[in-house]
Design a protein around this motif. Structure first.
Motif, PDB file in Angstrom:
ATOM      1  N   SER A  28       0.700  -1.331  -0.037  1.00 14.12           N
ATOM      2  CA  SER A  28       0.031  -0.014   0.150  1.00 14.12           C
ATOM      3  C   SER A  28       0.743   1.129  -0.068  1.00 14.12           C
ATOM      4  O   SER A  28       0.475   2.423  -0.417  1.00 14.12           O
ATOM      5  CB  SER A  28      -0.837   0.137   1.289  1.00 14.12           C
ATOM      6  OG  SER A  28      -0.338   0.327   2.512  1.00 14.12           O
ATOM      7  N   ASN A  29       2.043   1.340   0.469  1.00 22.14           N
ATOM      8  CA  ASN A  29       2.748   2.294   0.423  1.00 22.14           C
ATOM      9  C   ASN A  29       4.244   2.388  -0.158  1.00 22.14           C
ATOM     10  O   ASN A  29       5.047   3.039  -0.023  1.00 22.14           O
ATOM     11  CB  ASN A  29       2.934   2.840   1.999  1.00 22.14           C
ATOM     12  CG  ASN A  29       3.533   1.825   3.007  1.00 22.14           C
ATOM     13  OD1 ASN A  29       4.179   0.927   2.434  1.00 22.14           O
ATOM     14  ND2 ASN A  29       3.314   2.058   4.130  1.00 22.14           N
ATOM     15  N   SER A  32       5.574   5.172  -2.306  1.00 22.08           N
ATOM     16  CA  SER A  32       6.239   6.270  -1.659  1.00 22.08           C
ATOM     17  C   SER A  32       7.766   5.853  -1.076  1.00 22.08           C
ATOM     18  O   SER A  32       8.498   6.649  -0.916  1.00 22.08           O
ATOM     19  CB  SER A  32       5.433   6.782  -0.549  1.00 22.08           C
ATOM     20  OG  SER A  32       5.166   5.702   0.565  1.00 22.08           O
TER      21      SER A  32
END
Length: 96
Positions: A28-29, A32
């Motif tokens: 999900s990340n 980033s």
């Protein structure tokens, strides 16, 4: 409940840039995380401090692989074996 991912930057006494990562790295990340790694890589060799990372999945590991020639990892005793099993110790230096 997962711990939010956050980043900080600093420098070692020798001037080497350090990317400090806190939280959990998962699919999900991972984007980033990959972006933060790319920004840190812009200055050449750098250190990624994962001592405050509680969890990393394959998406997080995949984000690291393109940079292994230019980085050094610092990991907690919990995360160190995960990085070793993933083969990171064959590609870069891991400090535990």
């Amino acid at each position: 409940m997962s711990t939010a991912l956050s980043f900080g930057t600093g420098r070692r006494p020798d001037g080497t840039p350090v990317l400090m990562v806190t939280g959990e790295i998962d699919m999900s990340n991972a984007g980033s995380f990959a972006l933060a790694l790319q920004e840190a890589a812009g200055s050449g060799s750098f250190v990624v401090d994962l001592t405050r990372v509680e969890y990393i999945d394959s998406a997080g590991l995949a984000a690291i692989f393109p940079h292994v020639e230019h980085l050094r990892l610092i990991a907690s005793p919990l995360l160190g074996p995960v990085l070793t099993i993933a083969g990171m110790d064959d590609l870069t230096t891991i400090e535990v």
